[in-house]
Scaffold this motif. Structure first.
Motif, mmCIF file in Angstrom:
data_model
loop_
_atom_site.group_PDB
_atom_site.id
_atom_site.type_symbol
_atom_site.label_atom_id
_atom_site.label_comp_id
_atom_site.label_asym_id
_atom_site.label_seq_id
_atom_site.Cartn_x
_atom_site.Cartn_y
_atom_site.Cartn_z
ATOM 1 N N CYS A 176 0.846 -1.196 0.000
ATOM 2 C CA CYS A 176 0.000 0.000 0.000
ATOM 3 C C CYS A 176 0.877 1.239 0.000
ATOM 4 O O CYS A 176 1.837 1.328 0.768
ATOM 5 C CB CYS A 176 -0.911 0.014 1.236
ATOM 6 N N GLY A 177 0.550 2.208 -0.847
ATOM 7 C CA GLY A 177 1.217 3.504 -0.837
ATOM 8 C C GLY A 177 0.214 4.565 -0.426
ATOM 9 O O GLY A 177 -0.734 4.831 -1.164
ATOM 10 N N SER A 178 0.377 5.145 0.758
ATOM 11 C CA SER A 178 -0.616 6.095 1.271
ATOM 12 C C SER A 178 -0.044 6.892 2.433
ATOM 13 O O SER A 178 0.844 6.421 3.159
ATOM 14 C CB SER A 178 -1.871 5.344 1.747
ATOM 15 N N MET A 208 -5.298 10.677 -3.778
ATOM 16 C CA MET A 208 -5.699 10.698 -2.381
ATOM 17 C C MET A 208 -4.670 10.029 -1.484
ATOM 18 O O MET A 208 -4.731 10.172 -0.265
ATOM 19 C CB MET A 208 -7.064 10.031 -2.226
ATOM 20 N N GLY A 209 -3.733 9.292 -2.070
ATOM 21 C CA GLY A 209 -2.635 8.761 -1.277
ATOM 22 C C GLY A 209 -1.832 9.868 -0.609
ATOM 23 O O GLY A 209 -1.163 9.643 0.404
ATOM 24 N N PHE A 210 -1.894 11.067 -1.168
ATOM 25 C CA PHE A 210 -1.276 12.260 -0.582
ATOM 26 C C PHE A 210 -2.338 13.176 0.027
ATOM 27 O O PHE A 210 -2.237 13.589 1.173
ATOM 28 C CB PHE A 210 -0.504 13.034 -1.654
ATOM 29 N N TRP A 211 -3.363 13.506 -0.769
ATOM 30 C CA TRP A 211 -4.320 14.544 -0.401
ATOM 31 C C TRP A 211 -5.480 14.048 0.455
ATOM 32 O O TRP A 211 -6.271 14.838 0.960
ATOM 33 C CB TRP A 211 -4.843 15.225 -1.670
ATOM 34 N N GLY A 212 -5.561 12.728 0.659
ATOM 35 C CA GLY A 212 -6.645 12.201 1.489
ATOM 36 C C GLY A 212 -6.580 12.666 2.931
ATOM 37 O O GLY A 212 -7.600 12.651 3.634
#
Length: 280
Positions: A176-178, A208-212
């Motif tokens: 997973c990348g998040s 969304m992995g960044f902006w979530g």
């Protein structure tokens, strides 16, 4: 519970302002030009009416109306980029983006995913990098999967991993990348090897992995994280790519989340089969 139009509108408004701030930061420090900043580094496009769920400018897909909109934003952006106080820059750019955003808010909104297509609720997956690649969306809102619904969240992860072992036994790893991998409440779902494997994704992208991390449990803008981003000049929760053996994650979940195991056992009703179990 679907996000109300008012909540979604406020989320889009504040996220757009934050995105403009970040685009300016990248351009001023030389890490992006205008095109790169707005097409690849911020998450404005997917909140406009031009987004149909398929394709994105970051991937080279052409959206003529978005192109026209950026051509309108560019001179306004350049006229105010030199000001250290970004209030005017953010307000003027928001005014230009807003008609396409409010059209999406009114006509599409931000509904919950179709649960009929999500047997593992907040979890979904694909197979990439020779691993089960997992994605997370809060289908419990306004509750949190990491607080009120933690046991069910863990139970669904257990089922997804077990089903993957049956479906694709040759796939031994989960990945997973998040930004969530930087959150202790999330990483606690996984063994130490998961956390130890974490590799920072240095270049911020639009996903969304960044902006979530700027969406709260209700689907509104996460103001505290947004303010921290501005203060730090970097993401409060860096995006990490983590990986571990599916077998070790299952062992960890079974030993650390007995309530999740019990929830899944309740689904095992004699004669009823396994309603959650994957079938070919």
């Amino acid at each position: 519970m679907p996000v109300s139009a008012a909540v979604y509108a406020n989320y889009c408004r504040e996220l757009t302002r934050l995105s403009v701030w970040y685009a300016r930061k990248r351009i001023v420090d030389g890490s992006s030009d205008f095109e790169d900043a707005f097409n690849k580094r911020v998450n404005i496009f997917r909140n406009t009416s031009y987004y149909t769920g398929d394709g994105h400018p970051a991937n080279g897909d052409v959206f003529p109306q978005w192109r026209v909109l950026l051509d309108t934003v560019r001179p306004v952006f350049e006229a105010h980029i030199a000001a250290a106080d970004t209030e005017v820059l953010e307000a003027k750019c928001l005014e230009l983006f807003w008609p396409s955003i409010v059209e999406r808010v009114e006509n599409v909104g931000n509904p919950l995913p179709d649960m009929a297509e999500r047997p593992y609720k907040s979890w979904s997956f694909d197979y990439r990098h020779e691993a089960l690649n997992i994605h997370i969306d809060n289908t419990y809102r306004p509750a949190s999967p990491l607080v009120e619904m933690r046991d069910d969240f863990a139970a669904c992860l257990l089922r997804m991993l077990q089903d993957s072992q049956r479906r694709r036994p040759e796939i031994g790893d989960v990945r997973c990348g998040s930004w969530l991998n930087s959150a202790p409440a999330f990483s606690a779902l996984f063994p130490q090897a998961w956390r130890a494997s974490g590799e920072p994704v240095v270049e911020i992208g639009y996903t969304m992995g960044f902006w979530g991390q700027f969406t709260d449990r209700r689907g509104d803008f996460h103001a505290r994280n947004g303010q921290r981003f501005r203060e730090l000049g970097r993401l409060p929760y860096p995006c990490l790519t983590c990986r571990a053996e599916i077998r070790s994650v299952l062992d960890h979940l079974r030993s650390s989340f007995p309530n999740a195991v019990a929830l899944n056992e309740c689904l095992d009703v004699p004669g009823a089969g396994h309603p959650w179990q994957w079938t070919p």
